[in-house]
Design a protein around this motif. Structure first.
Motif, PDB file in Angstrom:
ATOM      1  N   ARG A   1       0.815  -1.214   0.000  1.00 56.94           N
ATOM      2  CA  ARG A   1       0.000   0.000   0.000  1.00 56.94           C
ATOM      3  C   ARG A   1       0.854   1.271   0.000  1.00 56.94           C
ATOM      4  O   ARG A   1       0.297   2.359   0.086  1.00 56.94           O
ATOM      5  N   GLY A   2       2.162   1.125  -0.069  1.00 60.39           N
ATOM      6  CA  GLY A   2       3.027   2.299  -0.122  1.00 60.39           C
ATOM      7  C   GLY A   2       3.511   2.793   1.223  1.00 60.39           C
ATOM      8  O   GLY A   2       4.111   3.867   1.306  1.00 60.39           O
ATOM      9  N   VAL A   3       3.287   2.044   2.299  1.00 58.84           N
ATOM     10  CA  VAL A   3       3.768   2.437   3.625  1.00 58.84           C
ATOM     11  C   VAL A   3       5.274   2.179   3.704  1.00 58.84           C
ATOM     12  O   VAL A   3       5.729   1.082   3.364  1.00 58.84           O
ATOM     13  N   PRO A   4       6.075   3.161   4.114  1.00 59.68           N
ATOM     14  CA  PRO A   4       7.533   2.957   4.217  1.00 59.68           C
ATOM     15  C   PRO A   4       7.884   2.078   5.413  1.00 59.68           C
ATOM     16  O   PRO A   4       8.304   2.556   6.469  1.00 59.68           O
ATOM     17  N   VAL A   5       7.736   0.780   5.255  1.00 53.87           N
ATOM     18  CA  VAL A   5       7.867  -0.159   6.356  1.00 53.87           C
ATOM     19  C   VAL A   5       9.261  -0.123   6.968  1.00 53.87           C
ATOM     20  O   VAL A   5       9.414  -0.079   8.195  1.00 53.87           O
ATOM     21  N   ARG A   6      10.299  -0.134   6.122  1.00 56.85           N
ATOM     22  CA  ARG A   6      11.666  -0.163   6.650  1.00 56.85           C
ATOM     23  C   ARG A   6      12.000   1.126   7.392  1.00 56.85           C
ATOM     24  O   ARG A   6      12.633   1.097   8.456  1.00 56.85           O
ATOM     25  N   LEU A   7      11.584   2.264   6.841  1.00 56.90           N
ATOM     26  CA  LEU A   7      11.837   3.543   7.510  1.00 56.90           C
ATOM     27  C   LEU A   7      11.120   3.599   8.849  1.00 56.90           C
ATOM     28  O   LEU A   7      11.693   4.041   9.857  1.00 56.90           O
ATOM     29  N   LEU A   8       9.880   3.137   8.890  1.00 54.31           N
ATOM     30  CA  LEU A   8       9.143   3.108  10.141  1.00 54.31           C
ATOM     31  C   LEU A   8       9.823   2.197  11.154  1.00 54.31           C
ATOM     32  O   LEU A   8       9.883   2.515  12.351  1.00 54.31           O
ATOM     33  N   GLY A   9      10.362   1.066  10.682  1.00 51.41           N
ATOM     34  CA  GLY A   9      11.073   0.171  11.579  1.00 51.41           C
ATOM     35  C   GLY A   9      12.310   0.807  12.183  1.00 51.41           C
ATOM     36  O   GLY A   9      12.602   0.628  13.366  1.00 51.41           O
ATOM     37  N   THR A  10      13.026   1.582  11.379  1.00 46.67           N
ATOM     38  CA  THR A  10      14.223   2.267  11.878  1.00 46.67           C
ATOM     39  C   THR A  10      13.857   3.344  12.892  1.00 46.67           C
ATOM     40  O   THR A  10      14.479   3.450  13.956  1.00 46.67           O
ATOM     41  N   VAL A  11      12.843   4.137  12.568  1.00 51.66           N
ATOM     42  CA  VAL A  11      12.411   5.187  13.492  1.00 51.66           C
ATOM     43  C   VAL A  11      11.930   4.576  14.799  1.00 51.66           C
ATOM     44  O   VAL A  11      12.238   5.079  15.894  1.00 51.66           O
ATOM     45  N   PHE A  12      11.206   3.476  14.706  1.00 50.67           N
ATOM     46  CA  PHE A  12      10.719   2.847  15.929  1.00 50.67           C
ATOM     47  C   PHE A  12      11.868   2.315  16.774  1.00 50.67           C
ATOM     48  O   PHE A  12      11.818   2.383  18.010  1.00 50.67           O
ATOM     49  N   LEU A  13      12.900   1.762  16.153  1.00 51.39           N
ATOM     50  CA  LEU A  13      14.045   1.281  16.911  1.00 51.39           C
ATOM     51  C   LEU A  13      14.716   2.417  17.682  1.00 51.39           C
ATOM     52  O   LEU A  13      15.158   2.240  18.815  1.00 51.39           O
ATOM     53  N   VAL A  14      14.791   3.594  17.072  1.00 51.72           N
ATOM     54  CA  VAL A  14      15.365   4.757  17.769  1.00 51.72           C
ATOM     55  C   VAL A  14      14.481   5.161  18.948  1.00 51.72           C
ATOM     56  O   VAL A  14      14.978   5.463  20.040  1.00 51.72           O
ATOM     57  N   LEU A  15      13.159   5.154  18.738  1.00 50.95           N
ATOM     58  CA  LEU A  15      12.248   5.460  19.847  1.00 50.95           C
ATOM     59  C   LEU A  15      12.361   4.417  20.951  1.00 50.95           C
ATOM     60  O   LEU A  15      12.339   4.750  22.144  1.00 50.95           O
ATOM     61  N   LEU A  16      12.498   3.167  20.566  1.00 52.83           N
ATOM     62  CA  LEU A  16      12.669   2.086  21.543  1.00 52.83           C
ATOM     63  C   LEU A  16      13.973   2.270  22.315  1.00 52.83           C
ATOM     64  O   LEU A  16      14.027   2.031  23.531  1.00 52.83           O
ATOM     65  N   ALA A  17      15.024   2.709  21.629  1.00 52.98           N
ATOM     66  CA  ALA A  17      16.302   2.961  22.300  1.00 52.98           C
ATOM     67  C   ALA A  17      16.177   4.085  23.318  1.00 52.98           C
ATOM     68  O   ALA A  17      16.716   3.999  24.430  1.00 52.98           O
TER      69      ALA A  17
END
Length: 304
Positions: free
Chosen positions: A187-203
């Motif tokens: 559907r065009g959702v930037p899955v990998r970018l969202l995963g990276t941003v979430f990892l930073v938030l998790l950190a």
């Protein structure tokens, strides 16, 4: 725990007097403020972490907090900077080494395990080089609230607000990508970018929690309350709210218990959170049992 006059606080069964006495100390006020911030941030971020099945990645980031704080103790600069610096750096390394299509399965990633092993080795090196009292590293591992300052609380508040703000912006697409990454990518959702941003938030959330529970017991706030909430309800909104309430309750109850008992704060926070998870599983078991018993009666009534 001993106070400044070498007398142990005594629980009087008068809640008003007890809280007035406890909050007459600046470090306890700061501890409750920090606990509020950390519990809410960890509950919200941890809810997505449990949903995405990235508990191993979260554990690796908590391990990265250990060498960061150890290096800070060794060289004599702010442990807060060490926590955040190493955790965020580890998150970026995990995101960079992770291969395409690993979203939702990062706990099985060799890159995550590699970062964890290297972080543990660095932490052991820094502790070996440390020549001061053992209490400093012990507090890093198992948590302490005596040294929380007003400045640290302010930093936690700013970082926590930033984490929640970013998560509010990416929350809907992140939820979509967490439930079905393949369809979301289509559907065009930037899955990998969202995963990276979430990892930073998790950190960032991990670095905050490490300053309360210690690096070895981060999951007391990051995993147990969200897992408990998801046992009780599958609806995202109520589950997020319940996760925050459970985390806050465990953190504040742990602070009260640690004030009156000479045992580590991390043990009490983890113990209260774990008790909540056990009760949630028991409640769900009883609820499912009642539903199974009602089902034959419903079928019988329908047939009649």
């Amino acid at each position: 725990m001993l106070l400044a006059d070498d007398t142990s606080p005594v629980f009087s069964w008068n809640p008003v007097a007890d809280f007035q006495d406890m909050w007459s100390y600046a470090y306890m006020v700061n501890a409750f403020r920090a606990g509020l911030i950390v519990a809410v941030v960890c509950a919200v971020v941890g809810w997505f972490m449990v949903l995405r099945r990235q508990a191993f990645a979260g554990h690796s980031l908590s391990v990265a907090a250990f060498p960061g704080a150890s290096l800070a103790v060794l060289v004599g600069f702010s442990t807060t900077l060490g926590y955040f610096g190493f955790c965020i750096a580890a998150a970026l390394v995990i995101a960079a080494l992770r291969r395409e299509g690993q979203e939702g399965g990062a706990e099985e990633s060799a890159a995550t395990g590699t970062v964890q092993a290297f972080a543990l080795a660095c932490g052991y090196l820094f502790i070996s080089l440390y020549k001061g009292l053992l209490e400093g590293p012990t507090a890093l591992l198992f948590g302490d609230f005596l040294g929380i300052t007003t400045g640290q609380v302010e930093i936690l508040a700013v970082v926590g607000a930033a984490v929640l703000a970013v998560l509010a912006v990416i929350g809907r697409p992140l939820l979509f990508a967490s439930l079905d990454p393949q369809v979301a990518a289509g559907r065009g959702v930037p899955v990998r970018l969202l995963g990276t941003v979430f990892l930073v938030l998790l950190a960032a959330a991990t670095a905050e929690a490490s300053q309360i529970t210690g690096t070895l017991l981060v999951f007391a706030l990051l995993v147990i309350p969200p897992a408990t909430a998801q046992q009780l309800t599958a609806r995202p909104g109520p589950s997020l709210l319940l996760s925050a309430l459970l985390g806050l309750g465990a953190c504040w109850a742990g602070l009260i218990a640690a004030y009156y008992q000479p045992y580590p704060l991390g043990f009490f926070v983890t113990g209260f959170a774990f008790a909540g998870l056990v009760l949630a599983h028991l409640f769900r078991y009883l609820r499912d049992s009642l539903e199974r018993r009602r089902m034959p009666l419903t079928l019988t009534g329908g047939a009649a």
